[in-house]
Design an enzyme around this catalytic site. Sequence first.
Site, PDB file in Angstrom:
ATOM      1  N   GLN A  94       0.731 -13.175  29.754  1.00  0.00           N
ATOM      2  CA  GLN A  94       0.272 -11.777  30.273  1.00  0.00           C
ATOM      3  C   GLN A  94      -0.875 -11.342  30.025  1.00  0.00           C
ATOM      4  OE1 GLN A  94       3.459  -9.063  29.157  1.00  0.00           O
ATOM      5  NE2 GLN A  94       5.306 -10.523  29.816  1.00  0.00           N
ATOM      6  N   HIS A 171       3.487  -8.761  26.407  1.00  0.00           N
ATOM      7  CA  HIS A 171       3.175  -7.499  26.024  1.00  0.00           C
ATOM      8  C   HIS A 171       1.852  -6.948  25.564  1.00  0.00           C
ATOM      9  CE1 HIS A 171       7.969  -6.846  25.169  1.00  0.00           C
ATOM     10  NE2 HIS A 171       7.528  -7.435  26.071  1.00  0.00           N
ATOM     11  N   GLN A 195      10.915 -11.380  19.652  1.00  0.00           N
ATOM     12  CA  GLN A 195      11.866 -11.768  20.750  1.00  0.00           C
ATOM     13  C   GLN A 195      11.293 -12.978  21.428  1.00  0.00           C
ATOM     14  OE1 GLN A 195      11.699  -8.999  24.042  1.00  0.00           O
ATOM     15  NE2 GLN A 195       9.630  -9.873  24.730  1.00  0.00           N
ATOM     16  N   ARG A 255       6.386  -0.111  22.649  1.00  0.00           N
ATOM     17  CA  ARG A 255       6.646  -1.329  22.734  1.00  0.00           C
ATOM     18  C   ARG A 255       5.822  -2.129  23.814  1.00  0.00           C
ATOM     19  NH1 ARG A 255      10.234  -4.345  25.963  1.00  0.00           N
ATOM     20  NH2 ARG A 255      11.298  -6.148  24.987  1.00  0.00           N
ATOM     21  N   GLY A 274      11.911  -1.011  27.835  1.00  0.00           N
ATOM     22  CA  GLY A 274      12.837  -1.337  26.629  1.00  0.00           C
ATOM     23  C   GLY A 274      13.257  -2.507  26.638  1.00  0.00           C
ATOM     24  N   PRO A 275      13.997  -2.810  25.510  1.00  0.00           N
ATOM     25  CA  PRO A 275      14.222  -4.211  25.120  1.00  0.00           C
ATOM     26  C   PRO A 275      15.298  -4.999  26.124  1.00  0.00           C
ATOM     27  CG  PRO A 275      15.194  -2.774  23.572  1.00  0.00           C
ATOM     28  CD  PRO A 275      14.394  -1.975  24.438  1.00  0.00           C
ATOM     29  N   GLU A 280      11.628   3.793  29.233  1.00  0.00           N
ATOM     30  CA  GLU A 280      11.095   5.229  28.825  1.00  0.00           C
ATOM     31  C   GLU A 280      10.215   5.989  29.672  1.00  0.00           C
ATOM     32  OE1 GLU A 280      11.840   4.434  24.072  1.00  0.00           O
ATOM     33  OE2 GLU A 280       9.989   5.132  24.869  1.00  0.00           O
ATOM     34  N   TYR A 290       6.214   7.322  18.854  1.00  0.00           N
ATOM     35  CA  TYR A 290       7.412   7.057  19.853  1.00  0.00           C
ATOM     36  C   TYR A 290       8.628   6.185  19.490  1.00  0.00           C
ATOM     37  CZ  TYR A 290       4.505  10.192  22.645  1.00  0.00           C
ATOM     38  OH  TYR A 290       3.814  11.578  22.654  1.00  0.00           O
ATOM     39  N   ALA A 296      14.670   3.104  20.647  1.00  0.00           N
ATOM     40  CA  ALA A 296      14.622   2.736  22.261  1.00  0.00           C
ATOM     41  C   ALA A 296      15.260   3.670  23.144  1.00  0.00           C
ATOM     42  CB  ALA A 296      14.832   0.945  22.547  1.00  0.00           C
TER      43      ALA A 296
END
Length: 333
Positions: A94, A171, A195, A255, A274-275, A280, A290, A296
Site C-alpha cells: 500500500q 496501512h 494483523q 488505525r 476499523g478492524p 469511524e 482517538y 474501535a
Amino acid sequence: MSSRKTFCLSAALAALLSPAFAQSPEDVTRAEFPFDKAVLVQGLGNPFQIRVGLDGWLWVTERTAGRLVRVNPENGTLQSAHEFELPEITSGAQTGVMGFAFHPDFGNGSNQVFVCLTYEDEARTDPTRPDNDDPYHDIFNKVVRLDYDEATGRLSNQTDVLTGIPANNDHNSGRMEIGPDGMIYLTVGDMGHNQLVNWCRPIEAQTLPTADQLGAEDYFAYQGKVLRLNLDGSIPDDNPEIEGVRSHIFSYGHRNPQGIAFAPDGTLYSNEHGPDTDDEINRITAGGNYGWPHVAGQQDDHFYVYAEWSEASEPCDQLEWVGPSKTIPESVP
C-alpha cells in the site's frame, strides 16, 4: 487489487468540479436526476488522490505507477506532470505515490505542489526490521515539494520537506491536506501491525516520541497519527504539546485514516477503517487521542476484541492469527 484500474467520471460531476463551483452545507439537496457515468481515462496505476487544478484539469497521483498526471476532464487527454523514483517493493504493497496538495498560494507566485511518497533511505533502519535482508528494513515515506511550470505542464526541482516517516506494506494512509492555517496535514497509518502478515508486530498508535528521538529525527512513533507541519517541514510552534513533548503530531490513536477534509468552518474531519467493522468518522482536534487500538468505533465493548499477539505467552509466529471477531487463543492477552 489490480494495479491497473479504470478511472470513471460522471458528466454531472465534471460540472461540479469546476473551480468556480462553491458549496456549503445549506446548498446540499437530494439529486432529482440520475448521474451518467462514462469512462474518461483508463490504464492508470492505482489512482490515489484527485484534485482540480486552477487550469481546470484533474491532477491525479498514481500510487503504483509512480506518477502525478493531469487529465483533461472534457476529453480524457492525459499528461504526465512528474515521474517519481520508487523502490521496487512498493508494487505489492500500500505504498507508492500517495497524497498531494497545492501550495496555499498556488497561482499567486508560489506554483508549488507537495507530495507524499515512499522511498528507500540507506541512512535509516526500521527498528522493528533490523535484518538487512528484510525488504522493508529501510523503506520510509516522505513529503517532497516540487515546482510547477505552467508553460510545459511539468513539475521539477524535487526537494525533501520531511523524511523518515514510517512506512510498511500495509496501512500507510498518506492523505494530505493544506489547512486554512496554511499548514500541511498528513495521515500516517498504524502500518497494519497486529494483523495479517504483520500480526506479531505491536501497534504503536499510542506511542509518543521523546525529545531525544525528535532531536535525532527518529520518527518511528509517528505511526497511527495525524501530522501537522510547516511548509518547510518543521514543527509548528503551536502544535499540541502531548505528554511534555511538541512534535509534528497533531492527533494520535489512529488505525488507518484514509481521508481527511476541512469543512467550510475550518473543522478537520477524517474517515478511518476499523478492524472488521466499526469504521469511524472523526472530528480531529489538536492533541486528541482517538483510541486505537483500545477502542474501535464506539466505546461500547461490542464485537471488537483487541488481542495483543506480540505479547502472547508462547511464540507469536507459532500461533495462527485470527481476526478480532473470532475466538482469541488463551495464550494471547
